[in-house]
Design an enzyme around this catalytic site. Structure first.
Site, PDB file in Angstrom:
ATOM      1  N   LYS A 267     -11.459  10.413   3.438  1.00  8.86           N
ATOM      2  CA  LYS A 267     -10.901   9.064   3.608  1.00  8.86           C
ATOM      3  C   LYS A 267     -11.363   8.469   4.931  1.00  8.86           C
ATOM      4  O   LYS A 267     -11.279   9.124   5.981  1.00  8.86           O
ATOM      5  CB  LYS A 267      -9.372   9.138   3.568  1.00  8.86           C
TER       6      LYS A 267
ATOM      7  N   TRP B   4      -4.426   4.460  -1.903  1.00 11.16           N
ATOM      8  CA  TRP B   4      -3.264   3.565  -1.940  1.00 11.16           C
ATOM      9  C   TRP B   4      -2.640   3.302  -0.574  1.00 11.16           C
ATOM     10  O   TRP B   4      -1.445   3.031  -0.477  1.00 11.16           O
ATOM     11  CB  TRP B   4      -2.184   4.093  -2.904  1.00 11.16           C
ATOM     12  N   HIS B   5      -3.448   3.334   0.462  1.00 13.40           N
ATOM     13  CA  HIS B   5      -2.915   3.086   1.801  1.00 13.40           C
ATOM     14  C   HIS B   5      -3.189   1.640   2.223  1.00 13.40           C
ATOM     15  O   HIS B   5      -3.743   1.370   3.281  1.00 13.40           O
ATOM     16  CB  HIS B   5      -3.503   4.084   2.804  1.00 13.40           C
ATOM     17  N   TYR B   6      -2.769   0.710   1.382  1.00 16.41           N
ATOM     18  CA  TYR B   6      -2.970  -0.710   1.666  1.00 16.41           C
ATOM     19  C   TYR B   6      -2.148  -1.124   2.884  1.00 16.41           C
ATOM     20  O   TYR B   6      -1.052  -0.627   3.112  1.00 16.41           O
ATOM     21  CB  TYR B   6      -2.533  -1.591   0.494  1.00 16.41           C
TER      22      TYR B   6
END
Length: 546
Positions: A379, A480-482
């Site tokens: 990531k 999904w780390h918006y």
């Protein structure tokens, strides 16, 4: 897929439907709303931040928490580790995970009490002190707030042989030192907390509501907020209430009590909070007028500088059966990437098969994950690429238009390449080769296999494995780390109050410039507790008692 989604409904709703009500008597359907009651605080979004915030504020004040989704407690797709991918693959209208697509990347946003903690991979770790400082948080209060969460829902993982091998391989290839088990954000390799207990049961932010003063808290589920109501008679707009639809589609309005300290607080996440500000008339004037929304406040920054941390993975097929595991450890590198792994969970819905068990009728088939392999994840830690969120329509149930502009900044792409090079070193260690199927023991073969295993809508060209840059671009997915859309000094001030509006705050990940730590859920839950304590102390001083 339709057959699978029909089974989701049966799977979710045929389990002990009333067992949780004794512990949470204040949770009711939205249609049961009081027609006359006013509240000191109305919190929009019963998610990762909203639940701890509501639990804390309810110690001294009347609180209404509005959640558009259902509870997670009787939904095995949300509560059981073994059903993790089955839940995230459910794109039906009642799913706890609402799908949207950005630039060919499948994404989900939560639609359930507990928010992201009810559907995520469960890893719990604090950010660095530097990250807390960048968030403008008081380290002392933050480090008092984290344990409040940890004592209730965080557990130490038991590593399976694959997780242990990856941990040791990370140290072997130079992601050092081995920091053991710790919540702290330290360069090197470490094991951290998870929100699954030893039996594979998920514990979510919704369980933090057990700490609430039940006499002061009302939680309404299936309450889809349409907009915030403002009083504009005295010049500066002031939030005074909220309009929402209940589970039957009927509309209701709830109001704040007549006290100048009463507030509406948006905790609907990085997608929901900017969307609701726009629907309520706070945002770029031209965009609002185009949607025929009455402008309450012209703010050009609402929904801007949206970001997501791109993720790329390598799939490793196993040569032996392996227990399922989600994220339990992380390699925090100096190259600007985080390395994690999971086993036994696919990314493509095609890895779900149908089986019958002894409790099923002869006609009933239940979905089961069938993926005897692992993903090693890289990531990008702090992406510089940003996009925006704009309204698709004025229906609060629908997703807005969202772009993250993945890899538009060349630095992000180079960080991704650095991560892939670390993955190459990892899969060439004997520790990991020992797990691989014969014939899949070279990085080139794993890359080609991973192209088909990584699930997105991006067309793959012949060049996808010719360079790491192309591999990054064409196999990108999300974890999904918006974040972004409601930044400090642009949309909110240092106290999370919306600029130019009275009695309205935003407290969630939409306020982050960067996602804190390797995984943000710890900090988002902490923020709910932290800001609840700050608000109580500001109003009551020593009488707050916390």
């Amino acid at each position: 897929m339709m057959k699978l989604f029909l089974l989701f409904s049966l799977f979710a709703f045929c389990q002990g439907q009333n067992t949780w009500r004794e512990d949470y008597p204040f949770i009711k359907n939205a249609s049961s709303v009081s027609k006359t009651k006013a509240y000191d605080y109305i919190i929009i979004g019963g998610g990762t931040a909203g639940c701890p915030l509501a639990a804390t504020l309810s110690q001294k004040f009347n609180v209404l928490l509005l959640e558009r989704g259902d509870v997670p407690f009787d939904n095995k797709n949300a509560t059981l580790l073994r059903n993790y991918h089955i839940g995230t693959a459910d794109s039906s209208a009642t799913s706890a995970a609402q799908y949207f697509v950005s630039e060919g990347v499948y994404n989900i946003r939560p639609r359930v009490l507990g928010g992201g903690t009810s559907i995520n991979a469960g890893f719990y770790t604090r950010p660095s002190l530097r990250s807390l400082a960048e968030l403008g948080l008081d380290p002392k209060l933050a480090y008092e707030s984290y344990p409040w969460v940890e004592k209730q829902i965080v557990y130490k993982p038991v590593l399976n042989p694959w997780q242990t091998a990856v941990k040791n391989a990370l140290v072997e290839v130079g992601v050092t030192p081995d920091n053991g088990y710790t919540y702290e954000h330290l360069f090197g390799t470490k094991v951290s907390g998870i929100i699954f207990d030893k039996d594979g049961n998920r514990h979510t932010a919704a369980e933090l509501l057990r700490s609430a003063n039940s006499k002061n808290l009302d939680v309404l589920i299936h309450a889809t907020v349409q907009k915030i109501v403002f009083d504009q008679t005295s010049g500066k707009p002031r939030a005074v209430g909220v309009i929402f639809n209940d589970e039957n589609g009927n509309q209701h309005e709830v109001n704040l009590s007549k006290n100048d300290k009463s507030e509406v607080i948006l905790s609907s996440g990085a997608i929901g909070s900017p969307q609701l500000l726009l629907l309520s008339g706070i945002g770029p004037k031209a965009e609002l007028e185009q949607m025929n929304i009455t402008v309450v406040l012209d703010n050009q920054f609402v929904g801007k500088q949206m970001a997501d941390n791109p993720l790329n993975t390598i799939v490793v097929p196993f040569n032996r059966p392996m227990t399922q595991s989600l994220i339990q450890l992380v390699g925090i590198t100096r190259q600007g990437v985080y390395i994690e792994t999971s086993s036994g969970f696919g990314q493509n819905p095609d890895t779900i098969i149908y089986t019958r068990d002894n409790s099923s009728s002869p006609e009933e088939e239940l979905p089961r994950e069938n993926f005897n392999a692992a993903f090693i994840l890289s990531k990008v830690a702090n992406p510089l690429s940003t996009g925006e969120l704009t309204l698709n329509n004025t229906n609060a149930d629908d997703n807005p238009n969202i772009s993250f502009n993945y890899f538009s900044n060349p630095q992000d792409l180079q960080q991704c390449v650095s991560g892939i090079r670390i993955l190459e070193k990892l899969v060439r260690t004997k520790r990991l080769i020992d797990f691989m199927q014969p014939g899949n023991d070279t990085f080139e073969k794993l890359l080609n296999l991973s192209v088909t295993a990584n699930y997105n809508l991006i067309p793959k060209t012949a060049e996808v494995t010719k360079s790491f840059e192309e591999y990054c671009r064409q196999t990108k997915i999300t974890i999904w780390h918006y974040h972004g859309g409601c930044h400090k000094d642009k949309v909110i001030n240092s106290e999370y109050e919306v600029l130019g509006i009275d009695a309205l705050r935003v407290i969630d990940g939409s306020t982050f410039v960067q996602s804190p730590g390797t995984n943000p859920q710890a900090t988002v839950m902490m923020m709910g507790r932290y800001m609840g304590v700050k608000i109580l102390r500001s109003r009551l001083g020593k009488a707050a008692g916390i």
